[in-house]
Structures are given as structure tokens and as C-alpha cells.
Design a protein around this motif. Structure first.
Motif, PDB file in Angstrom:
ATOM      1  N   GLY A 160     -14.039  16.467  -3.005  1.00 28.46           N
ATOM      2  CA  GLY A 160     -13.595  15.473  -3.976  1.00 28.46           C
ATOM      3  C   GLY A 160     -12.440  15.947  -4.840  1.00 28.46           C
ATOM      4  N   GLU A 161     -12.092  17.242  -4.730  1.00 32.00           N
ATOM      5  CA  GLU A 161     -10.991  17.799  -5.515  1.00 32.00           C
ATOM      6  C   GLU A 161      -9.698  17.697  -4.707  1.00 32.00           C
ATOM      7  OE1 GLU A 161     -10.930  21.739  -8.149  1.00 32.00           O
ATOM      8  OE2 GLU A 161     -10.735  22.177  -6.023  1.00 32.00           O
ATOM      9  N   ASN A 162      -8.582  17.457  -5.385  1.00 28.00           N
ATOM     10  CA  ASN A 162      -7.287  17.405  -4.719  1.00 28.00           C
ATOM     11  C   ASN A 162      -6.751  18.809  -4.479  1.00 28.00           C
ATOM     12  OD1 ASN A 162      -7.201  14.587  -4.737  1.00 28.00           O
ATOM     13  ND2 ASN A 162      -6.159  14.507  -6.706  1.00 28.00           N
ATOM     14  N   ASN A 163      -5.865  18.936  -3.478  1.00 28.83           N
ATOM     15  CA  ASN A 163      -5.115  20.181  -3.338  1.00 28.83           C
ATOM     16  C   ASN A 163      -4.296  20.414  -4.595  1.00 28.83           C
ATOM     17  OD1 ASN A 163      -6.020  20.739  -0.727  1.00 28.83           O
ATOM     18  ND2 ASN A 163      -4.379  19.549   0.221  1.00 28.83           N
ATOM     19  N   LYS A 164      -3.873  21.652  -4.801  1.00 30.17           N
ATOM     20  CA  LYS A 164      -3.094  21.972  -6.002  1.00 30.17           C
ATOM     21  C   LYS A 164      -1.617  21.623  -5.835  1.00 30.17           C
ATOM     22  CE  LYS A 164      -6.276  25.657  -7.361  1.00 30.17           C
ATOM     23  NZ  LYS A 164      -7.263  25.368  -6.288  1.00 30.17           N
ATOM     24  N   TYR A 165      -1.229  21.154  -4.646  1.00 33.37           N
ATOM     25  CA  TYR A 165       0.158  20.771  -4.402  1.00 33.37           C
ATOM     26  C   TYR A 165       0.225  19.349  -3.850  1.00 33.37           C
ATOM     27  CZ  TYR A 165      -0.891  21.500   0.543  1.00 33.37           C
ATOM     28  OH  TYR A 165      -1.446  21.428   1.781  1.00 33.37           O
ATOM     29  N   LYS A 166       1.393  18.749  -4.011  1.00 32.53           N
ATOM     30  CA  LYS A 166       1.655  17.437  -3.421  1.00 32.53           C
ATOM     31  C   LYS A 166       3.082  17.451  -2.880  1.00 32.53           C
ATOM     32  CE  LYS A 166       1.283  12.454  -4.228  1.00 32.53           C
ATOM     33  NZ  LYS A 166       0.265  12.284  -3.170  1.00 32.53           N
ATOM     34  N   ILE A 167       3.240  17.051  -1.625  1.00 29.87           N
ATOM     35  CA  ILE A 167       4.543  17.010  -0.976  1.00 29.87           C
ATOM     36  C   ILE A 167       4.928  15.554  -0.770  1.00 29.87           C
ATOM     37  CG2 ILE A 167       5.842  17.680   1.085  1.00 29.87           C
ATOM     38  CD1 ILE A 167       3.715  19.982   1.365  1.00 29.87           C
ATOM     39  N   SER A 168       6.094  15.170  -1.273  1.00 28.59           N
ATOM     40  CA  SER A 168       6.487  13.760  -1.255  1.00 28.59           C
ATOM     41  C   SER A 168       7.953  13.613  -0.905  1.00 28.59           C
ATOM     42  CB  SER A 168       6.235  13.109  -2.629  1.00 28.59           C
ATOM     43  OG  SER A 168       4.898  13.235  -3.038  1.00 28.59           O
ATOM     44  N   ILE A 169       8.326  12.390  -0.566  1.00 25.10           N
ATOM     45  CA  ILE A 169       9.725  12.019  -0.365  1.00 25.10           C
ATOM     46  C   ILE A 169      10.076  10.966  -1.400  1.00 25.10           C
ATOM     47  CG2 ILE A 169      11.416  11.008   1.201  1.00 25.10           C
ATOM     48  CD1 ILE A 169       9.748  12.042   3.520  1.00 25.10           C
ATOM     49  N   LEU A 170      11.127  11.199  -2.165  1.00 18.54           N
ATOM     50  CA  LEU A 170      11.598  10.219  -3.139  1.00 18.54           C
ATOM     51  C   LEU A 170      12.516   9.243  -2.406  1.00 18.54           C
ATOM     52  CD1 LEU A 170      11.841   9.242  -6.111  1.00 18.54           C
ATOM     53  CD2 LEU A 170      13.821  10.779  -6.316  1.00 18.54           C
ATOM     54  N   GLU A 171      12.123   7.989  -2.345  1.00 23.84           N
ATOM     55  CA  GLU A 171      12.890   6.979  -1.632  1.00 23.84           C
ATOM     56  C   GLU A 171      13.322   5.872  -2.586  1.00 23.84           C
ATOM     57  OE1 GLU A 171      11.480   6.886   2.878  1.00 23.84           O
ATOM     58  OE2 GLU A 171       9.898   6.216   1.525  1.00 23.84           O
ATOM     59  N   LYS A 172      14.528   5.381  -2.364  1.00 29.70           N
ATOM     60  CA  LYS A 172      15.050   4.270  -3.143  1.00 29.70           C
ATOM     61  C   LYS A 172      15.070   3.035  -2.276  1.00 29.70           C
ATOM     62  CE  LYS A 172      18.812   2.890  -6.211  1.00 29.70           C
ATOM     63  NZ  LYS A 172      20.144   3.235  -6.759  1.00 29.70           N
ATOM     64  N   ILE A 173      14.411   2.001  -2.737  1.00 26.32           N
ATOM     65  CA  ILE A 173      14.341   0.735  -2.010  1.00 26.32           C
ATOM     66  C   ILE A 173      14.880  -0.346  -2.934  1.00 26.32           C
ATOM     67  CG2 ILE A 173      12.841  -0.895  -0.796  1.00 26.32           C
ATOM     68  CD1 ILE A 173      10.853   1.471  -0.502  1.00 26.32           C
ATOM     69  N   GLY A 174      16.124  -0.779  -2.673  1.00 26.90           N
ATOM     70  CA  GLY A 174      16.789  -1.687  -3.604  1.00 26.90           C
ATOM     71  C   GLY A 174      17.093  -0.942  -4.881  1.00 26.90           C
ATOM     72  N   ASP A 175      16.612  -1.460  -5.999  1.00 27.88           N
ATOM     73  CA  ASP A 175      16.800  -0.769  -7.276  1.00 27.88           C
ATOM     74  C   ASP A 175      15.500  -0.117  -7.754  1.00 27.88           C
ATOM     75  OD1 ASP A 175      15.422  -3.057  -7.828  1.00 27.88           O
ATOM     76  OD2 ASP A 175      16.667  -3.693  -9.518  1.00 27.88           O
ATOM     77  N   GLN A 176      14.540   0.006  -6.849  1.00 23.96           N
ATOM     78  CA  GLN A 176      13.254   0.608  -7.181  1.00 23.96           C
ATOM     79  C   GLN A 176      13.056   1.914  -6.401  1.00 23.96           C
ATOM     80  OE1 GLN A 176      10.792  -0.792  -9.542  1.00 23.96           O
ATOM     81  NE2 GLN A 176      12.803  -1.664 -10.030  1.00 23.96           N
ATOM     82  N   TYR A 177      12.122   2.742  -6.885  1.00 20.60           N
ATOM     83  CA  TYR A 177      11.855   4.041  -6.289  1.00 20.60           C
ATOM     84  C   TYR A 177      10.370   4.175  -5.969  1.00 20.60           C
ATOM     85  CZ  TYR A 177      16.401   5.340  -8.255  1.00 20.60           C
ATOM     86  OH  TYR A 177      17.736   5.392  -8.569  1.00 20.60           O
ATOM     87  N   GLU A 178      10.077   5.025  -5.008  1.00 17.93           N
ATOM     88  CA  GLU A 178       8.679   5.376  -4.754  1.00 17.93           C
ATOM     89  C   GLU A 178       8.585   6.780  -4.187  1.00 17.93           C
ATOM     90  OE1 GLU A 178       6.481   3.882  -1.285  1.00 17.93           O
ATOM     91  OE2 GLU A 178       8.181   2.523  -0.958  1.00 17.93           O
ATOM     92  N   LEU A 179       7.453   7.426  -4.445  1.00 19.86           N
ATOM     93  CA  LEU A 179       7.143   8.710  -3.833  1.00 19.86           C
ATOM     94  C   LEU A 179       6.275   8.434  -2.621  1.00 19.86           C
ATOM     95  CD1 LEU A 179       6.294  11.055  -6.862  1.00 19.86           C
ATOM     96  CD2 LEU A 179       8.365  11.042  -5.479  1.00 19.86           C
ATOM     97  N   SER A 180       6.824   8.650  -1.423  1.00 21.52           N
ATOM     98  CA  SER A 180       6.084   8.338  -0.209  1.00 21.52           C
ATOM     99  C   SER A 180       5.549   9.608   0.429  1.00 21.52           C
ATOM    100  CB  SER A 180       6.978   7.585   0.783  1.00 21.52           C
ATOM    101  OG  SER A 180       8.059   8.404   1.195  1.00 21.52           O
ATOM    102  N   ASN A 181       4.533   9.423   1.270  1.00 20.49           N
ATOM    103  CA  ASN A 181       3.952  10.529   2.019  1.00 20.49           C
ATOM    104  C   ASN A 181       4.892  10.895   3.148  1.00 20.49           C
ATOM    105  OD1 ASN A 181       2.395  12.091   3.850  1.00 20.49           O
ATOM    106  ND2 ASN A 181       0.513  11.202   3.026  1.00 20.49           N
ATOM    107  N   PRO A 182       5.267  12.180   3.305  1.00 14.95           N
ATOM    108  CA  PRO A 182       6.212  12.544   4.363  1.00 14.95           C
ATOM    109  C   PRO A 182       5.713  12.253   5.758  1.00 14.95           C
ATOM    110  CG  PRO A 182       5.283  14.504   3.344  1.00 14.95           C
ATOM    111  CD  PRO A 182       4.879  13.341   2.494  1.00 14.95           C
ATOM    112  N   ARG A 183       4.393  12.042   5.928  1.00 13.30           N
ATOM    113  CA  ARG A 183       3.882  11.716   7.257  1.00 13.30           C
ATOM    114  C   ARG A 183       4.368  10.343   7.720  1.00 13.30           C
ATOM    115  NH1 ARG A 183      -2.366  13.660   6.226  1.00 13.30           N
ATOM    116  NH2 ARG A 183      -1.939  15.903   6.079  1.00 13.30           N
ATOM    117  N   ASN A 184       4.840   9.541   6.763  1.00 10.76           N
ATOM    118  CA  ASN A 184       5.345   8.228   7.128  1.00 10.76           C
ATOM    119  C   ASN A 184       6.824   8.256   7.460  1.00 10.76           C
ATOM    120  OD1 ASN A 184       2.819   7.162   6.587  1.00 10.76           O
ATOM    121  ND2 ASN A 184       3.293   6.813   4.439  1.00 10.76           N
ATOM    122  N   SER A 185       7.453   9.420   7.414  1.00  8.72           N
ATOM    123  CA  SER A 185       8.878   9.546   7.692  1.00  8.72           C
ATOM    124  C   SER A 185       9.089  10.626   8.747  1.00  8.72           C
ATOM    125  CB  SER A 185       9.654   9.921   6.422  1.00  8.72           C
ATOM    126  OG  SER A 185       9.463   8.943   5.419  1.00  8.72           O
TER     127      SER A 185
END
Length: 357
Positions: free
Chosen positions: A226-251
Motif C-alpha cells: 500500500g506504500e508508494n515507491n520513493k520515486y516517480k518517473i514522469s513525462i511533462l507534456e503540453k496539450i494545447g495550453d494545458q500540461y500533464e505529467l504522464s506515465n512514461p509507459r504510455n510514450s
């Protein structure tokens, strides 16, 4: 979300290590500024330390007098606790070809006003101008030395935000910087939040591999259900004028193809150095991971080195181990060069990678 919301999301997350990959001009530097604002305490004071393009802008060349001027800032008050040896210790893995001296302000409280550089062994200390890449490495190492000044980071000890320290660096120095960043993570992740952003897919992949499945990856994993890993790996993506942190497995991050291009060029130009073995190991580990295997020895077997797997793996391990890697980063001896070429050729024959020129 906008960048201020992304910054708050990172600040409020339980993970203490954030590795974020983003294409250039996506907003990494602006995210570091937004994070600084989001992390201010109730009195409006900064609570952490950041390194980004604005940090580099504090250093400007005076071409007339051949020195690197330091723009006055709030950091100058901490300079008096630094000396040349502190910074040179951080520079040592990069094997600089120069020495340097700090030029202090008449008022010690205002710190250093500039840095003068000269060739190693030049007793006359004739000023020289270092290259842009050398300058970026020097500024990065100056920062690394400065964050060990307790009176600075002791006051602002909640986080480190490091934005793209590898611009203008070659592949060898990017590996050195990856080792440096991992040391920083290991030394501080239990007490501080550490955010690293980069547009360099190689750096992102190396750090991602080390955090998730490297020799010391266990310390960064969740220890209880139930505990999270101590790290998080993400991709910062810009979609239009908005941003999101996506999971790199989706890219799809085709870092292995870029590395194979680098190796192919070095082989054709007969310019192989020891660090190219580290690049080769990265490709082998990426392929092993893709095939669901934990060890790159499996790939060596698959590409035809069935009787020599242990010997080849031991050589690659020895020459890419951190303690050996620093002093031996240079021209590769012929026997090891031949091993690299044989493994590279076997990879290309087995998996039919298509490399664009």
C-alpha cells in the motif's frame, strides 16, 4: 492543468524523488519557478534550492579582461564559505584541463565578483577563456559545492529542484553528471524532495534505469504493502495550453536507437572511448528489460555469445563500474574495442535495428 497546478501536485506527492522528462520549450524552467512559488512557507520565504537557466545567468563572461563575472545575488553572502578546493573536488570527475581562482569582493559579505581561469601548470596564470561546455560544467560544480554550505541549505532544506544540468555536455560528461545526480539523490532523498527535469532522453533513461532496477534500486522501492515507491518517473507534456505529467509507459522513448547511432558513428570513425562501453551496456539492459529478463547476460546469449557470456559480461561490468569508470574514461585498448564491435555487430544482425543517418 497549468504549471502552477503541476508544481502543487509534485509538492503534495508522497514521493521524494521526481524525475521528469520533457521536450525542449515544454516549460521545464517555468515549472521550476512555479515550484519555488508553490513551496514558499507561510511567511513567504523560499524553502528549497533550485538550479536552472536563471542560475546559469548569474555567470557572464567579461571578454575584455578574460574572466567570468558573477552577478550579485542573494547567494553571494554564502561564497565566503567556499574555496577553490571545494569546487575542484566536484570538478574532478570531469577531468578539467584548467585551474581557476576566485576573485573576492573588497567586502567579504558580498562574496566573489569573478573567476579567472588559466591552463594547468601555467605558473604565469595567463587568463584563458574556457569553452561553453566547460563553463556549464564549472557552474554546475560550483552549485554542487554551494549546496553543501549549511548556512544556505540549512535555511532552505525542503527540496532541490534541478533543471537540465547537461546542456552543452557531450555523452561522456552526461554519464558523469548522471553519477553525480545519483550521489545527490542517495545522500539527500530521505530528508528532502528532489526534482530533476531534463530534455535529454539519455540522462532521463539512465537515471530511470538506476532508480527502478539499478544495483541500489531496492532502497527507493516501497517497503510495505500500500506504500508508494520513493520515486516517480514522469513525462511533462503540453496539450494545447494545458500540461500533464504522464506515465512514461504510455510514450515510446527510443533512446536505444539514439545510442546505437552514437556507437555506429564512433566505430566508423575509430573514435571509441571507454564510456562507449557504458552506452553499449545501456542498450543491452534496455533490450533485456524489454524481453522480460533482468540481466543483460541473457541478451549476450541470444546474440550468439553462448560460450563467452560470463567473460564478456565481466569485462563490460568491470569497465562500466563507477569506481573504474572515472579514471579510465579515455581511449579504449584494442582488445576491449574489439569486444564492443563484436557485440554491436551481433546486436545489429540479430535484431535488425534501422539507424537513420
Amino acid at each position: 492543468m497549468d504549471l502552477s497546478q503541476i508544481a502543487k501536485q509534485i509538492k503534495d506527492a508522497s514521493e521524494n524523488i521526481f524525475l521528469i522528462y520533457a521536450f525542449n520549450s515544454t516549460g521545464k524552467t517555468r515549472l521550476s519557478v512555479e515550484y519555488k512559488e508553490a513551496a514558499r512557507n507561510t511567511e513567504g520565504r523560499q524553502t528549497g534550492v533550485y538550479y536552472n537557466a536563471f542560475s546559469e545567468d548569474l555567470f557572464i563572461w567579461d571578454n575584455e579582461h578574460i574572466k567570468l563575472d558573477i552577478v550579485s545575488s542573494s547567494l553571494n553572502q554564502y561564497h565566503s564559505q567556499l574555496n577553490e578546493l571545494d569546487v575542484m573536488e566536484k570538478l574532478k570527475p570531469y577531468n578539467p584541463k584548467y585551474d581557476f581562482l576566485f576573485n573576492s569582493h573588497d567586502n567579504p559579505e558580498q562574496g566573489f565578483v569573478s573567476i579567472s581561469f588559466f591552463m594547468k601548470g601555467d605558473d604565469s596564470r595567463q587568463p584563458i577563456k574556457i569553452s561553453r561546455g566547460e563553463e556549464r560544467i564549472f557552474i554546475w560544480c560550483f552549485f554542487l559545492a554551494l549546496i553543501e554550505v549549511d548556512s544556505w541549505t540549512g535555511e532552505q532544506n525542503d527540496y532541490f529542484f534541478i533543471d537540465d544540468p547537461v546542456s552543452s555536455m557531450d555523452d561522456h560528461n552526461i554519464f558523469i553528471t548522471a553519477f553525480t545526480l545519483m550521489n545527490l539523490i542517495e545522500n539527500h532523498y530521505e530528508r528532502k524532495k528532489i526534482i530533476i527535469t531534463t530534455h535529454h532522453i539519455g540522462l532521463a533513461t539512465i537515471l530511470s534505469d538506476w532508480l527502478s532496477k539499478g544495483e541500489k534500486a531496492g532502497k527507493f522501492k516501497a517497503t510495505r504493502r500500500g506504500e508508494n515507491n520513493k520515486y516517480k518517473i514522469s513525462i511533462l507534456e503540453k496539450i494545447g495550453d494545458q500540461y500533464e505529467l504522464s506515465n512514461p509507459r504510455n510514450s515510446v522513448l527510443l533512446y536505444h536507437l539514439r545510442v546505437l547511432q552514437i556507437l555506429d558513428t564512433a566505430i566508423k570513425e575509430d573514435s571509441l572511448e571507454v564510456y562507449h562501453l557504458a552506452l553499449l551496456r545501456q542498450v543491452l539492459e534496455n533490450i533485456a528489460s524489454f524481453l522480460g529478463k533482468g540481466q543483460f547476460q541473457y541478451v549476450l546469449q541470444q546474440i550468439g555469445f553462448t560460450e563467452e557470456t560470463d567473460r564478456m559480461a565481466n569485462i563490460i561490468n568491470a569497465l562500466t563500474h563507477q569506481k573504474v569508470y572515472y579514471p579510465q574514461a579515455g581511449v579504449m585498448v584494442p582488445d576491449n574495442k574489439q569486444i564492443l564491435i563484436e557485440v554491436f555487430d551481433a546486436l545489429m544482425r540479430k535484431y535488425h535495428f534501422v539507424l537513420q543517418s
